[in-house]
Design a protein around this motif. Sequence first.
Motif, PDB file in Angstrom:
ATOM      1  N   SER A 113       0.820  -1.211   0.000  1.00 30.90           N
ATOM      2  CA  SER A 113       0.000   0.000   0.000  1.00 30.90           C
ATOM      3  C   SER A 113       0.856   1.263   0.000  1.00 30.90           C
ATOM      4  O   SER A 113       0.351   2.354  -0.269  1.00 30.90           O
ATOM      5  N   SER A 114       2.143   1.138   0.271  1.00 32.16           N
ATOM      6  CA  SER A 114       3.004   2.325   0.249  1.00 32.16           C
ATOM      7  C   SER A 114       3.246   2.813  -1.175  1.00 32.16           C
ATOM      8  O   SER A 114       3.831   3.867  -1.372  1.00 32.16           O
ATOM      9  N   PHE A 115       2.771   2.076  -2.167  1.00 32.65           N
ATOM     10  CA  PHE A 115       2.890   2.497  -3.561  1.00 32.65           C
ATOM     11  C   PHE A 115       1.622   3.189  -4.070  1.00 32.65           C
ATOM     12  O   PHE A 115       1.519   3.506  -5.246  1.00 32.65           O
ATOM     13  N   ALA A 116       0.668   3.446  -3.194  1.00 32.79           N
ATOM     14  CA  ALA A 116      -0.598   4.046  -3.606  1.00 32.79           C
ATOM     15  C   ALA A 116      -0.414   5.415  -4.265  1.00 32.79           C
ATOM     16  O   ALA A 116      -1.252   5.832  -5.062  1.00 32.79           O
ATOM     17  N   TRP A 117       0.659   6.108  -3.975  1.00 33.09           N
ATOM     18  CA  TRP A 117       0.919   7.421  -4.575  1.00 33.09           C
ATOM     19  C   TRP A 117       1.212   7.307  -6.061  1.00 33.09           C
ATOM     20  O   TRP A 117       1.014   8.247  -6.817  1.00 33.09           O
ATOM     21  N   LEU A 118       1.679   6.143  -6.504  1.00 30.47           N
ATOM     22  CA  LEU A 118       2.058   5.941  -7.888  1.00 30.47           C
ATOM     23  C   LEU A 118       0.823   5.593  -8.719  1.00 30.47           C
ATOM     24  O   LEU A 118       0.040   4.744  -8.332  1.00 30.47           O
ATOM     25  N   ALA A 120      -1.819   3.872 -10.921  1.00 33.80           N
ATOM     26  CA  ALA A 120      -2.017   2.434 -11.079  1.00 33.80           C
ATOM     27  C   ALA A 120      -1.325   1.835 -12.294  1.00 33.80           C
ATOM     28  O   ALA A 120      -0.697   0.783 -12.176  1.00 33.80           O
ATOM     29  N   PRO A 121      -1.387   2.445 -13.474  1.00 32.19           N
ATOM     30  CA  PRO A 121      -0.714   1.834 -14.627  1.00 32.19           C
ATOM     31  C   PRO A 121       0.800   1.705 -14.446  1.00 32.19           C
ATOM     32  O   PRO A 121       1.426   0.834 -15.031  1.00 32.19           O
ATOM     33  N   LEU A 122       1.373   2.554 -13.623  1.00 30.52           N
ATOM     34  CA  LEU A 122       2.810   2.517 -13.409  1.00 30.52           C
ATOM     35  C   LEU A 122       3.198   1.520 -12.329  1.00 30.52           C
ATOM     36  O   LEU A 122       4.361   1.203 -12.176  1.00 30.52           O
ATOM     37  N   ARG A 123       2.234   0.995 -11.585  1.00 37.16           N
ATOM     38  CA  ARG A 123       2.525   0.018 -10.538  1.00 37.16           C
ATOM     39  C   ARG A 123       2.632  -1.399 -11.095  1.00 37.16           C
ATOM     40  O   ARG A 123       3.175  -2.274 -10.463  1.00 37.16           O
ATOM     41  N   ALA A 124       2.114  -1.615 -12.291  1.00 42.85           N
ATOM     42  CA  ALA A 124       2.124  -2.950 -12.889  1.00 42.85           C
ATOM     43  C   ALA A 124       3.539  -3.313 -13.321  1.00 42.85           C
ATOM     44  O   ALA A 124       4.280  -2.480 -13.838  1.00 42.85           O
ATOM     45  N   ALA A 125       3.898  -4.556 -13.110  1.00 42.63           N
ATOM     46  CA  ALA A 125       5.218  -5.042 -13.551  1.00 42.63           C
ATOM     47  C   ALA A 125       5.260  -5.087 -15.060  1.00 42.63           C
ATOM     48  O   ALA A 125       4.259  -5.405 -15.710  1.00 42.63           O
ATOM     49  N   PRO A 126       6.417  -4.754 -15.663  1.00 45.84           N
ATOM     50  CA  PRO A 126       6.513  -4.770 -17.138  1.00 45.84           C
ATOM     51  C   PRO A 126       6.405  -6.172 -17.703  1.00 45.84           C
ATOM     52  O   PRO A 126       6.603  -7.152 -17.109  1.00 45.84           O
TER      53      PRO A 126
END
Length: 126
Positions: A113-118, A120-126
């Motif tokens: 949840s510490s990635f909530a600032w990012l 959503a499309p950028l949170r997905a693994a490539p």
Amino acid sequence: IEALNAPESPKCPIVSAPKAIEVVDAVNAATGLGNAKFLMDLYHLSMNGEDLDEVIDRYTDKTAHVQIADNPGRGAPGTGELDFDALLDRLKKAGYDGWIGLEYKPGEAPSASSFAWLPAPLRAAP
């Protein structure tokens, strides 16, 4: 070469972007290799009171890696005062296309949840 911040690392001899760049340039001049680079840690630089826009504009061409954490508190982006949307956009416009390391304290919430600032499309693994 990374500049730490003077408040948290008072004995560190490298506590500013200009000092880190001075070391980068000296190493490259001494070796002739040109492979010494700057590690631009926006948290440390902000703790030192440096103008992050100026650091990005002046030193991106000598930067090999960027690390981020918000200030104050070394938390996730959005928990402090740094405008990461503007800073990351400025890095991109300055020509930085490398990795950005996340070196912040996740807080009380689960790490994911510490990635909530990012976005959503950028949170997905490539």
